[in-house]
Design an enzyme around this catalytic site. Sequence first.
Site, short mmCIF file in Angstrom:
data_model
loop_
_atom_site.label_atom_id
_atom_site.label_comp_id
_atom_site.label_asym_id
_atom_site.label_seq_id
_atom_site.Cartn_x
_atom_site.Cartn_y
_atom_site.Cartn_z
N PHE A 169 12.95 4.25 11.77
CA PHE A 169 11.63 3.92 11.23
C PHE A 169 10.86 5.21 10.94
O PHE A 169 10.84 6.13 11.76
CB PHE A 169 10.86 3.07 12.25
CG PHE A 169 9.56 2.55 11.71
CD1 PHE A 169 9.53 1.45 10.88
CD2 PHE A 169 8.37 3.19 12.03
CE1 PHE A 169 8.33 0.98 10.37
CE2 PHE A 169 7.16 2.72 11.52
CZ PHE A 169 7.15 1.62 10.69
N LYS B 208 0.82 -1.20 0.00
CA LYS B 208 0.00 0.00 0.00
C LYS B 208 0.86 1.26 0.00
O LYS B 208 0.42 2.32 -0.44
CB LYS B 208 -0.91 0.02 1.26
CG LYS B 208 -1.91 -1.10 1.35
CD LYS B 208 -2.65 -0.98 2.69
CE LYS B 208 -3.56 -2.17 2.90
NZ LYS B 208 -4.16 -2.13 4.25
N GLY B 209 2.05 1.17 0.54
CA GLY B 209 2.84 2.35 0.91
C GLY B 209 3.11 3.35 -0.19
O GLY B 209 3.23 4.55 0.06
N LYS C 131 17.30 3.09 2.73
CA LYS C 131 18.13 3.03 3.94
C LYS C 131 19.43 2.28 3.61
O LYS C 131 19.49 1.06 3.72
CB LYS C 131 17.38 2.28 5.05
CG LYS C 131 16.11 2.95 5.54
CD LYS C 131 15.45 2.13 6.65
CE LYS C 131 14.14 2.73 7.09
NZ LYS C 131 13.40 1.85 8.03
N GLU D 281 8.25 2.14 -5.47
CA GLU D 281 8.22 1.69 -4.06
C GLU D 281 8.23 2.90 -3.14
O GLU D 281 8.76 3.96 -3.50
CB GLU D 281 9.47 0.85 -3.77
CG GLU D 281 9.22 -0.65 -3.71
CD GLU D 281 8.50 -1.11 -2.46
OE1 GLU D 281 7.77 -0.31 -1.82
OE2 GLU D 281 8.66 -2.29 -2.12
N ASP D 282 7.71 2.74 -1.94
CA ASP D 282 7.79 3.80 -0.95
C ASP D 282 9.17 3.84 -0.29
O ASP D 282 9.77 4.89 -0.15
CB ASP D 282 6.69 3.65 0.12
CG ASP D 282 6.64 2.25 0.73
OD1 ASP D 282 7.39 1.34 0.28
OD2 ASP D 282 5.84 2.04 1.66
N ASP E 130 14.44 -1.03 2.48
CA ASP E 130 15.11 -1.18 3.78
C ASP E 130 16.15 -2.31 3.63
O ASP E 130 17.23 -2.06 3.11
CB ASP E 130 13.98 -1.48 4.78
CG ASP E 130 14.42 -1.68 6.20
OD1 ASP E 130 14.17 -0.78 7.02
OD2 ASP E 130 15.00 -2.72 6.52
N ARG F 160 -0.66 6.65 7.35
CA ARG F 160 -0.53 6.84 5.90
C ARG F 160 -1.08 8.18 5.43
O ARG F 160 -0.69 8.70 4.40
CB ARG F 160 -1.26 5.72 5.14
CG ARG F 160 -0.71 4.33 5.38
CD ARG F 160 -1.37 3.33 4.43
NE ARG F 160 -1.21 1.96 4.86
CZ ARG F 160 -0.13 1.21 4.64
NH1 ARG F 160 0.90 1.72 4.01
NH2 ARG F 160 -0.07 -0.04 5.05
P1 IMP Z 1 12.48 -4.50 2.86
O1 IMP Z 1 11.93 -5.73 2.18
O2 IMP Z 1 13.17 -4.82 4.16
O3 IMP Z 1 13.34 -3.66 1.94
O4 IMP Z 1 11.26 -3.63 3.33
C1 IMP Z 1 10.53 -2.94 2.45
C2 IMP Z 1 9.12 -2.70 2.96
O5 IMP Z 1 9.05 -2.62 4.39
C3 IMP Z 1 8.66 -1.38 2.43
O6 IMP Z 1 7.99 -1.56 1.20
C4 IMP Z 1 7.74 -0.89 3.53
O7 IMP Z 1 6.44 -1.34 3.31
C5 IMP Z 1 8.29 -1.50 4.78
N1 IMP Z 1 9.17 -0.56 5.51
C6 IMP Z 1 10.52 -0.57 5.56
N2 IMP Z 1 11.01 0.42 6.32
C7 IMP Z 1 9.93 1.11 6.74
C8 IMP Z 1 9.78 2.30 7.55
O8 IMP Z 1 10.73 2.93 8.06
N3 IMP Z 1 8.49 2.71 7.75
C9 IMP Z 1 7.41 2.06 7.24
N4 IMP Z 1 7.52 0.97 6.48
C10 IMP Z 1 8.76 0.49 6.23
MG MG Z 2 6.07 -1.18 0.79
#
Ligand code: IMP
Ligand code: MG
Length: 179
Positions: free
Chosen positions: A155, A47-48, A134, A102-103, A106, A168
Amino acid sequence: MSNTFIHTKKFELYITQAQIKQRIEAIAEEINRQYAEKQPIILVVLKGAFRFAADLIEKLNFPLEIEFVRLASYEGTESSGKILAQDLGLSNLSHRTVIVVEDIIDTGNTYQYIEAKLQTLQVASSMMITLLFKPNKYQFEKKPEFIGFEIPDDFVVGYGLDYDGLGRELNDIYTLKEE
Ligand code: IMP
Ligand code: MG
Protein backbone atom coordinates in the site's frame (compact mmCIF):
# COMPACT_ATOMS: atom_id res chain seq x y z
CA MET A 1 12.00 13.12 5.01
CA SER A 2 12.40 9.36 4.65
CA ASN A 3 9.68 8.18 7.06
CA THR A 4 6.22 9.53 7.82
CA PHE A 5 3.32 8.47 10.05
CA ILE A 6 -0.33 8.52 8.96
CA HIS A 7 -3.13 7.38 11.30
CA THR A 8 -0.45 5.64 13.44
CA LYS A 9 0.91 3.61 10.49
CA LYS A 10 4.53 4.05 9.43
CA PHE A 11 5.40 4.73 5.80
CA GLU A 12 8.83 4.97 4.19
CA LEU A 13 10.02 6.95 1.18
CA TYR A 14 9.60 4.92 -2.00
CA ILE A 15 9.44 7.06 -5.19
CA THR A 16 10.70 10.64 -5.09
CA GLN A 17 9.02 13.61 -6.73
CA ALA A 18 12.09 13.96 -9.00
CA GLN A 19 11.66 10.36 -10.22
CA ILE A 20 7.94 10.96 -10.81
CA LYS A 21 8.59 14.14 -12.81
CA GLN A 22 11.23 12.43 -14.92
CA ARG A 23 8.85 9.58 -15.74
CA ILE A 24 6.05 12.05 -16.54
CA GLU A 25 8.31 13.80 -19.07
CA ALA A 26 8.88 10.52 -20.91
CA ILE A 27 5.18 9.62 -20.93
CA ALA A 28 4.16 13.13 -22.04
CA GLU A 29 6.59 13.00 -24.93
CA GLU A 30 4.94 9.83 -26.20
CA ILE A 31 1.42 11.23 -25.76
CA ASN A 32 2.41 14.41 -27.58
CA ARG A 33 3.52 12.25 -30.48
CA GLN A 34 0.46 10.01 -30.55
CA TYR A 35 -2.45 12.25 -29.57
CA ALA A 36 -1.77 15.86 -30.63
CA GLU A 37 -3.92 15.52 -33.75
CA LYS A 38 -6.81 13.77 -32.01
CA GLN A 39 -8.28 16.58 -29.89
CA PRO A 40 -8.52 14.29 -26.89
CA ILE A 41 -10.46 14.80 -23.69
CA ILE A 42 -8.42 14.08 -20.58
CA LEU A 43 -10.64 12.32 -18.02
CA VAL A 44 -9.13 12.66 -14.55
CA VAL A 45 -10.22 10.14 -11.93
CA LEU A 46 -10.55 11.97 -8.61
CA LYS A 47 -9.38 12.34 -6.04
CA GLY A 48 -6.08 10.48 -6.28
CA ALA A 49 -5.02 11.45 -9.81
CA PHE A 50 -5.27 15.23 -9.42
CA ARG A 51 -1.55 15.87 -8.95
CA PHE A 52 -0.39 13.40 -11.55
CA ALA A 53 -2.89 14.83 -14.05
CA ALA A 54 -1.76 18.42 -13.40
CA ASP A 55 1.93 17.57 -13.82
CA LEU A 56 1.23 15.51 -16.92
CA ILE A 57 -0.88 18.22 -18.56
CA GLU A 58 1.88 20.74 -17.87
CA LYS A 59 4.03 18.72 -20.28
CA LEU A 60 1.43 18.22 -23.02
CA ASN A 61 1.85 20.60 -25.94
CA PHE A 62 -1.50 20.48 -27.77
CA PRO A 63 -5.00 21.86 -27.07
CA LEU A 64 -7.15 19.54 -25.00
CA GLU A 65 -10.26 19.40 -22.84
CA ILE A 66 -10.45 18.18 -19.25
CA GLU A 67 -13.24 16.30 -17.47
CA PHE A 68 -13.35 14.87 -13.98
CA VAL A 69 -15.02 11.84 -12.52
CA ARG A 70 -14.96 10.79 -8.91
CA LEU A 71 -14.66 7.09 -8.15
CA ALA A 72 -13.55 5.22 -5.04
CA SER A 73 -13.12 1.55 -4.17
CA TYR A 74 -10.69 1.49 -1.28
CA GLU A 75 -11.55 1.19 2.38
CA GLY A 76 -8.47 1.58 4.60
CA THR A 77 -5.61 -0.22 2.89
CA GLU A 78 -7.64 -2.84 0.96
CA SER A 79 -9.74 -2.72 -2.20
CA SER A 80 -13.38 -3.12 -1.22
CA GLY A 81 -14.31 -4.71 -4.55
CA LYS A 82 -17.23 -2.36 -5.08
CA ILE A 83 -16.97 0.94 -6.94
CA LEU A 84 -18.38 4.05 -5.35
CA ALA A 85 -19.17 6.42 -8.20
CA GLN A 86 -20.07 10.08 -8.10
CA ASP A 87 -20.88 12.30 -11.04
CA LEU A 88 -20.81 10.29 -14.20
CA GLY A 89 -22.55 13.02 -16.18
CA LEU A 90 -20.10 12.61 -19.02
CA SER A 91 -22.32 12.52 -22.10
CA ASN A 92 -20.03 15.00 -23.91
CA LEU A 93 -17.51 12.17 -24.35
CA SER A 94 -19.47 10.60 -27.21
CA HIS A 95 -17.40 10.17 -30.38
CA ARG A 96 -14.34 11.64 -28.71
CA THR A 97 -10.86 10.30 -28.03
CA VAL A 98 -10.60 9.92 -24.26
CA ILE A 99 -7.39 9.70 -22.26
CA VAL A 100 -8.17 8.43 -18.75
CA VAL A 101 -5.71 9.46 -16.05
CA GLU A 102 -5.57 7.30 -12.90
CA ASP A 103 -3.29 7.41 -9.87
CA ILE A 104 -3.04 3.67 -9.35
CA ILE A 105 -4.47 0.41 -10.68
CA ASP A 106 -4.64 -2.39 -8.16
CA THR A 107 -7.26 -5.14 -8.77
CA GLY A 108 -8.35 -3.33 -11.94
CA ASN A 109 -12.01 -3.18 -10.90
CA THR A 110 -12.11 0.60 -11.18
CA TYR A 111 -10.42 0.53 -14.58
CA GLN A 112 -12.90 -2.11 -15.77
CA TYR A 113 -15.79 0.01 -14.55
CA ILE A 114 -14.50 3.06 -16.42
CA GLU A 115 -13.93 1.13 -19.66
CA ALA A 116 -17.48 -0.25 -19.55
CA LYS A 117 -18.87 3.20 -18.82
CA LEU A 118 -16.96 4.76 -21.72
CA GLN A 119 -18.30 2.09 -24.06
CA THR A 120 -21.88 2.87 -23.11
CA LEU A 121 -21.09 6.55 -23.77
CA GLN A 122 -19.91 5.56 -27.26
CA VAL A 123 -16.51 7.20 -27.17
CA ALA A 124 -14.48 7.05 -30.38
CA SER A 125 -11.58 5.47 -28.51
CA SER A 126 -10.12 5.45 -25.04
CA MET A 127 -6.80 4.75 -23.42
CA MET A 128 -5.58 4.61 -19.85
CA ILE A 129 -2.58 6.23 -18.21
CA THR A 130 -1.87 5.20 -14.66
CA LEU A 131 0.98 6.48 -12.55
CA LEU A 132 1.22 3.22 -10.57
CA PHE A 133 0.31 -0.38 -11.42
CA LYS A 134 0.33 -3.45 -9.18
CA PRO A 135 0.76 -6.35 -11.66
CA ASN A 136 0.42 -9.09 -9.03
CA LYS A 137 -2.97 -7.85 -7.85
CA TYR A 138 -4.35 -7.08 -11.28
CA GLN A 139 -7.21 -9.42 -12.21
CA PHE A 140 -7.79 -8.71 -15.91
CA GLU A 141 -6.12 -9.35 -19.28
CA LYS A 142 -5.97 -5.90 -20.87
CA LYS A 143 -3.26 -3.75 -19.35
CA PRO A 144 -3.32 0.08 -19.28
CA GLU A 145 -1.57 1.66 -22.29
CA PHE A 146 0.77 3.81 -20.20
CA ILE A 147 2.20 2.90 -16.81
CA GLY A 148 4.40 5.20 -14.74
CA PHE A 149 5.80 2.59 -12.36
CA GLU A 150 5.01 -1.07 -11.74
CA ILE A 151 5.08 -1.65 -7.99
CA PRO A 152 4.72 -4.59 -5.57
CA ASP A 153 1.45 -5.33 -3.76
CA ASP A 154 2.21 -2.93 -0.93
CA PHE A 155 0.00 0.00 0.00
CA VAL A 156 1.36 3.43 -0.98
CA VAL A 157 0.48 7.06 -0.19
CA GLY A 158 1.50 10.55 -1.26
CA TYR A 159 1.47 12.65 -4.42
CA GLY A 160 -2.34 12.55 -4.45
CA LEU A 161 -2.80 9.06 -3.03
CA ASP A 162 -4.33 8.77 0.43
CA TYR A 163 -4.70 6.45 3.36
CA ASP A 164 -8.23 7.06 4.69
CA GLY A 165 -8.18 10.66 3.53
CA LEU A 166 -4.68 11.62 4.63
CA GLY A 167 -1.31 11.85 2.87
CA ARG A 168 -2.34 13.38 -0.45
CA GLU A 169 -0.22 16.46 0.20
CA LEU A 170 3.06 14.53 0.42
CA ASN A 171 5.25 15.37 -2.57
CA ASP A 172 6.87 11.95 -2.77
CA ILE A 173 5.32 8.47 -2.71
CA TYR A 174 5.70 6.41 0.48
CA THR A 175 5.12 2.71 1.07
CA LEU A 176 3.54 1.10 4.14
CA LYS A 177 6.08 -0.39 6.48
CA GLU A 178 4.56 -3.38 8.27
CA GLU A 179 5.56 -3.59 11.94
P1 IMP B 1 -8.77 -1.08 -7.99
O1 IMP B 1 -10.20 -0.84 -8.40
O2 IMP B 1 -8.63 -2.23 -7.04
O3 IMP B 1 -7.83 -1.19 -9.17
O4 IMP B 1 -8.32 0.14 -7.11
C1 IMP B 1 -8.06 1.33 -7.66
C2 IMP B 1 -8.26 2.47 -6.67
O5 IMP B 1 -7.98 2.07 -5.32
C3 IMP B 1 -7.28 3.54 -7.00
O6 IMP B 1 -7.86 4.47 -7.89
C4 IMP B 1 -6.97 4.15 -5.65
O7 IMP B 1 -7.88 5.16 -5.35
C5 IMP B 1 -7.15 3.01 -4.68
N1 IMP B 1 -5.87 2.36 -4.34
C6 IMP B 1 -5.40 1.18 -4.80
N2 IMP B 1 -4.20 0.88 -4.29
C7 IMP B 1 -3.88 1.93 -3.50
C8 IMP B 1 -2.70 2.23 -2.71
O8 IMP B 1 -1.71 1.48 -2.60
N3 IMP B 1 -2.75 3.42 -2.05
C9 IMP B 1 -3.80 4.28 -2.11
N4 IMP B 1 -4.89 4.04 -2.85
C10 IMP B 1 -4.93 2.87 -3.54
MG1 MG C 1 -8.24 6.40 -7.56
